[in-house]
Scaffold this motif. Sequence first.
Motif, PDB file in Angstrom:
ATOM      1  N   ILE A  57       0.860  -1.185   0.000  1.00 57.45           N
ATOM      2  CA  ILE A  57       0.000   0.000   0.000  1.00 57.45           C
ATOM      3  C   ILE A  57       0.895   1.233   0.000  1.00 57.45           C
ATOM      4  CG2 ILE A  57      -1.844   1.224   1.225  1.00 57.45           C
ATOM      5  CD1 ILE A  57      -2.445  -1.460   2.674  1.00 57.45           C
ATOM      6  N   THR A  58       0.641   2.168  -0.922  1.00 56.50           N
ATOM      7  CA  THR A  58       1.409   3.410  -0.952  1.00 56.50           C
ATOM      8  C   THR A  58       0.466   4.586  -0.764  1.00 56.50           C
ATOM      9  OG1 THR A  58       1.241   3.541  -3.361  1.00 56.50           O
ATOM     10  CG2 THR A  58       3.189   2.473  -2.450  1.00 56.50           C
ATOM     11  N   LYS A  59       0.927   5.577  -0.020  1.00 56.17           N
ATOM     12  CA  LYS A  59       0.138   6.772   0.261  1.00 56.17           C
ATOM     13  C   LYS A  59       0.958   7.992  -0.160  1.00 56.17           C
ATOM     14  CE  LYS A  59      -3.164   7.685   2.018  1.00 56.17           C
ATOM     15  NZ  LYS A  59      -4.439   8.117   1.447  1.00 56.17           N
ATOM     16  N   VAL A  60       0.368   8.838  -1.060  1.00 55.19           N
ATOM     17  CA  VAL A  60       1.087  10.011  -1.553  1.00 55.19           C
ATOM     18  C   VAL A  60       0.197  11.243  -1.507  1.00 55.19           C
ATOM     19  CG1 VAL A  60       2.592   8.659  -3.068  1.00 55.19           C
ATOM     20  CG2 VAL A  60       0.433   9.555  -3.956  1.00 55.19           C
ATOM     21  N   ASP A  61       0.866  12.407  -1.525  1.00 55.80           N
ATOM     22  CA  ASP A  61       0.174  13.693  -1.639  1.00 55.80           C
ATOM     23  C   ASP A  61      -0.424  13.785  -3.043  1.00 55.80           C
ATOM     24  OD1 ASP A  61      -0.072  16.576  -2.410  1.00 55.80           O
ATOM     25  OD2 ASP A  61       0.644  16.906  -0.362  1.00 55.80           O
ATOM     26  N   ALA A  62      -1.710  14.124  -3.139  1.00 61.25           N
ATOM     27  CA  ALA A  62      -2.400  14.143  -4.427  1.00 61.25           C
ATOM     28  C   ALA A  62      -1.855  15.214  -5.364  1.00 61.25           C
ATOM     29  CB  ALA A  62      -3.900  14.358  -4.222  1.00 61.25           C
ATOM     30  N   GLU A  63      -1.197  16.230  -4.815  1.00 60.80           N
ATOM     31  CA  GLU A  63      -0.705  17.317  -5.663  1.00 60.80           C
ATOM     32  C   GLU A  63       0.774  17.160  -5.995  1.00 60.80           C
ATOM     33  OE1 GLU A  63      -1.683  20.980  -3.777  1.00 60.80           O
ATOM     34  OE2 GLU A  63      -3.845  20.677  -3.946  1.00 60.80           O
ATOM     35  N   THR A  64       1.582  16.723  -5.027  1.00 64.63           N
ATOM     36  CA  THR A  64       3.043  16.649  -5.245  1.00 64.63           C
ATOM     37  C   THR A  64       3.550  15.230  -5.463  1.00 64.63           C
ATOM     38  OG1 THR A  64       3.538  16.390  -2.885  1.00 64.63           O
ATOM     39  CG2 THR A  64       3.303  18.643  -3.747  1.00 64.63           C
ATOM     40  N   ASN A  65       2.709  14.218  -5.162  1.00 70.27           N
ATOM     41  CA  ASN A  65       3.103  12.796  -5.246  1.00 70.27           C
ATOM     42  C   ASN A  65       4.191  12.425  -4.245  1.00 70.27           C
ATOM     43  OD1 ASN A  65       1.347  11.661  -7.120  1.00 70.27           O
ATOM     44  ND2 ASN A  65       2.516  12.457  -8.831  1.00 70.27           N
ATOM     45  N   LYS A  66       4.417  13.272  -3.253  1.00 69.03           N
ATOM     46  CA  LYS A  66       5.385  12.920  -2.212  1.00 69.03           C
ATOM     47  C   LYS A  66       4.768  11.885  -1.268  1.00 69.03           C
ATOM     48  CE  LYS A  66       8.138  17.151  -2.141  1.00 69.03           C
ATOM     49  NZ  LYS A  66       8.641  18.275  -1.305  1.00 69.03           N
ATOM     50  N   PRO A  67       5.569  10.924  -0.784  1.00 75.60           N
ATOM     51  CA  PRO A  67       5.036   9.903   0.118  1.00 75.60           C
ATOM     52  C   PRO A  67       4.601  10.511   1.445  1.00 75.60           C
ATOM     53  CG  PRO A  67       7.423   9.716  -0.062  1.00 75.60           C
ATOM     54  CD  PRO A  67       7.004  10.721  -1.081  1.00 75.60           C
ATOM     55  N   LEU A  68       3.559   9.920   2.022  1.00 71.37           N
ATOM     56  CA  LEU A  68       2.999  10.430   3.278  1.00 71.37           C
ATOM     57  C   LEU A  68       3.052   9.353   4.352  1.00 71.37           C
ATOM     58  CD1 LEU A  68      -0.176  12.280   1.918  1.00 71.37           C
ATOM     59  CD2 LEU A  68       2.045  13.287   2.497  1.00 71.37           C
ATOM     60  N   ALA A  69       3.680   9.682   5.472  1.00 75.51           N
ATOM     61  CA  ALA A  69       3.706   8.776   6.618  1.00 75.51           C
ATOM     62  C   ALA A  69       2.486   9.029   7.495  1.00 75.51           C
ATOM     63  CB  ALA A  69       4.984   8.981   7.415  1.00 75.51           C
ATOM     64  N   GLY A  70       2.155   8.053   8.338  1.00 74.89           N
ATOM     65  CA  GLY A  70       1.117   8.243   9.347  1.00 74.89           C
ATOM     66  C   GLY A  70      -0.304   8.001   8.894  1.00 74.89           C
ATOM     67  N   ALA A  71      -0.498   7.490   7.668  1.00 74.11           N
ATOM     68  CA  ALA A  71      -1.859   7.150   7.231  1.00 74.11           C
ATOM     69  C   ALA A  71      -2.206   5.751   7.742  1.00 74.11           C
ATOM     70  CB  ALA A  71      -1.956   7.202   5.708  1.00 74.11           C
ATOM     71  N   ARG A  72      -3.389   5.596   8.323  1.00 72.81           N
ATOM     72  CA  ARG A  72      -3.782   4.311   8.925  1.00 72.81           C
ATOM     73  C   ARG A  72      -4.792   3.613   8.012  1.00 72.81           C
ATOM     74  NH1 ARG A  72      -7.224   2.708  13.229  1.00 72.81           N
ATOM     75  NH2 ARG A  72      -7.987   4.856  13.396  1.00 72.81           N
ATOM     76  N   PHE A  73      -4.529   2.321   7.749  1.00 72.17           N
ATOM     77  CA  PHE A  73      -5.372   1.526   6.849  1.00 72.17           C
ATOM     78  C   PHE A  73      -5.839   0.248   7.535  1.00 72.17           C
ATOM     79  CE2 PHE A  73      -3.045   4.147   3.919  1.00 72.17           C
ATOM     80  CZ  PHE A  73      -3.923   4.373   2.873  1.00 72.17           C
ATOM     81  N   LYS A  74      -6.937  -0.283   7.015  1.00 73.95           N
ATOM     82  CA  LYS A  74      -7.420  -1.584   7.456  1.00 73.95           C
ATOM     83  C   LYS A  74      -7.500  -2.486   6.232  1.00 73.95           C
ATOM     84  CE  LYS A  74     -11.041  -3.890  10.184  1.00 73.95           C
ATOM     85  NZ  LYS A  74     -10.198  -4.196  11.344  1.00 73.95           N
ATOM     86  N   VAL A  75      -6.976  -3.716   6.383  1.00 74.67           N
ATOM     87  CA  VAL A  75      -6.982  -4.693   5.302  1.00 74.67           C
ATOM     88  C   VAL A  75      -7.858  -5.860   5.732  1.00 74.67           C
ATOM     89  CG1 VAL A  75      -5.581  -6.180   3.832  1.00 74.67           C
ATOM     90  CG2 VAL A  75      -4.659  -4.004   4.633  1.00 74.67           C
ATOM     91  N   THR A  76      -8.841  -6.184   4.891  1.00 74.34           N
ATOM     92  CA  THR A  76      -9.751  -7.293   5.207  1.00 74.34           C
ATOM     93  C   THR A  76      -9.864  -8.209   4.000  1.00 74.34           C
ATOM     94  OG1 THR A  76     -11.692  -6.049   4.469  1.00 74.34           O
ATOM     95  CG2 THR A  76     -11.091  -5.869   6.807  1.00 74.34           C
ATOM     96  N   THR A  77     -10.303  -9.420   4.268  1.00 77.44           N
ATOM     97  CA  THR A  77     -10.604 -10.344   3.178  1.00 77.44           C
ATOM     98  C   THR A  77     -11.922  -9.938   2.530  1.00 77.44           C
ATOM     99  OG1 THR A  77     -11.778 -11.840   4.653  1.00 77.44           O
ATOM    100  CG2 THR A  77      -9.412 -12.212   4.367  1.00 77.44           C
ATOM    101  N   GLY A  78     -12.272 -10.609   1.452  1.00 78.21           N
ATOM    102  CA  GLY A  78     -13.515 -10.279   0.765  1.00 78.21           C
ATOM    103  C   GLY A  78     -14.743 -10.438   1.632  1.00 78.21           C
ATOM    104  N   ASP A  79     -14.664 -11.319   2.644  1.00 78.86           N
ATOM    105  CA  ASP A  79     -15.821 -11.519   3.525  1.00 78.86           C
ATOM    106  C   ASP A  79     -15.728 -10.693   4.800  1.00 78.86           C
ATOM    107  OD1 ASP A  79     -13.815 -12.823   4.828  1.00 78.86           O
ATOM    108  OD2 ASP A  79     -14.705 -14.836   4.684  1.00 78.86           O
ATOM    109  N   GLY A  80     -14.752  -9.751   4.873  1.00 77.17           N
ATOM    110  CA  GLY A  80     -14.691  -8.815   5.995  1.00 77.17           C
ATOM    111  C   GLY A  80     -13.787  -9.207   7.128  1.00 77.17           C
ATOM    112  N   ALA A  81     -13.103 -10.349   7.063  1.00 76.72           N
ATOM    113  CA  ALA A  81     -12.209 -10.771   8.151  1.00 76.72           C
ATOM    114  C   ALA A  81     -10.904  -9.993   8.078  1.00 76.72           C
ATOM    115  CB  ALA A  81     -11.937 -12.267   8.057  1.00 76.72           C
TER     116      ALA A  81
END
Length: 630
Positions: free
Chosen positions: A495-519
């Motif tokens: 997973i990569t997170k970047v600034d939408a205007e500068t494309n610079k990488p962004l630290a500190g973004a929190r994500f959740k990853v689940t299977t197709g059935d929500g686990a």
Amino acid sequence: MYEGMTDKAGQIRLEGLDPGWYTITELAPPKGYLIATESKDVYLEPNKCVEVKFDNRLRPSLQIMKIDAQTGEPLKDAKFKVTKTEDKTVSEYVTDETGIILIHDLDEAVYTVEEIEAPEGYRIDPDSHKDIALEWGKTKTLVFSDTKNPVLEIQKIDSQTKKPLAGAKFKVIHTEDNTVSEYLTDETGKIVIKNLTEGIYTIEEITAPTGFILDTQHKEIELEAGKTKTLIYENTKKPTLVITKTNVLTEKPVPNTVFKIQRETENGGVITLGTYKTDANGQIILKDVDPGWYVITEIRAAQGMSLPKNPVTRKYLAPGENAYLVGIQDSDSTAAESNGSGSNANQGTTGGGTANDAVSNGTVTKPAGNEIKVTYGGDYGIGEEISNYPLNSIVIKKTDANTSELLAGAAFEVRKVSEDISGNSGTIIGRYTTDKSGIIVITGLEAGAYIIEEVNPPTNYLLSENSQQQAWLKADGTSVVEVVFANYPYGSILITKVDAETNKPLAGARFKVTTGDGAAAGNSNGEFTTNTNGEILVPNLKPGSYVVTELEAPAGYVRDTIPQTIEVGTDGGTYKVSFKNQPIGSLVILKKDADSREPLAGAQFKVTTSKGEVVGTTNGLFTTDVRFVP
């Protein structure tokens, strides 16, 4: 007429002159000074001394300083072009050890200074062109900064000894423009590249050091200005094939036995390496051969000896097998006859155990009748008499479904069943786990039907799609049945997170990853946070569908509310998904007195979006404070 030059005191003294008018003109100024352009007239009276004074203005000087944009340290060997704008006079200069160029004796004029060549390992920054107006008697300074190029360091080491390896050739590809360059590791096993630009690069080993197996993985890396990034590649030595011939009665080595050695290819064919004769130690040693299956056929016995009933043996050589053994590395056999030529390889024999008892569910059981013996692929190696797998045997092989690499850690259950296999659970002979050779050999089995079932796959692999296979052993004791179980590996999500205007990488973004059935996937709660490179790598995921949702944006950014779905395949690869965040804007409301224009505190406003949605956490209500900011 008199011409003279001022002394150390800046004077010329003339005596014995006749009275009258005299004109004094400066013909040449001191070095670094402008000539006085006006002549002076003076009248000399008898017996009087007259002093005439000329003032010279000091020429301008220009100092150019070159520094590292990040550290501020001075940089030598930067080349500059200095152009006088009036007459386009051009001169070139190079910074010294202190990062300075000092130019004297210039004119009072406008000059253009431009960096035309950066120091080695640096790039010319955009602000490389500056104008400056020089003034008489003054030294003016211009400071230029350069940013250090990204540095890529590639290290090549032996996978077993961790020693550096010279002579490995790598291809470096700039993914944006497909620029390709090739490099060789030096004696320290390193490649250091300083002339690259920022961007994403793909690095691929194209030639391994002599005697080593090529590392086929491609690696991607993002290079940033001023930073050094390192990639480490490991090579394993090619295996060494060791054949030992002994007298079955005396166990002494048998020299002068001739063998034909062939290697099986992936498409089912064979390549003949040649015919070889055992040496005084009863051995044939072939170094630097390719990993894989070999067919070893005894074609002529030594004098006074007879050929075995079964002269053919199949042997799997794992990467590095026998190659790291002391004493093997300096030995190599040569072809005995002209059917082919010897090839070469190197690593220690893989381990394995011998069990005279079968193991079932953790308890030892003694099957009735025959004595069952369990060995592993690594047991058929150096120091043993050449032989086939023993008769009435089941050979179990565990492989990677993509690479065909043999795998350790797969558990199998073997059951003997009646002739009607369908619906028959049978009697458990034992449960066995592959060692690093990836092969289990079960011998001494009674004639009949058997079911071999994979009950636990290797770590980070799926259970084999064909997890249950059958084998029939003949009553005459001549059966050797080989069953192969192929497993697909787990994959990864990047997973990569970047600034939408500068494309610079962004630290500190929190994500959740689940299977197709929500686990939750990847850990107990499926939540991850981007690192300083704006990345999250979620490894060891079963092939299938996954949903990635941003839970919390970095400070100062708007959360991307749209989840993304990604399919992890069965190729063991890394699947990428990217999220972009828009920076948060600001609104300042200022309340003033209509007459005095003085700011007013205590005014309340309601702020909504164009869709009527309230802004903030106070139902859209904001009140001006004493600083006039709601």
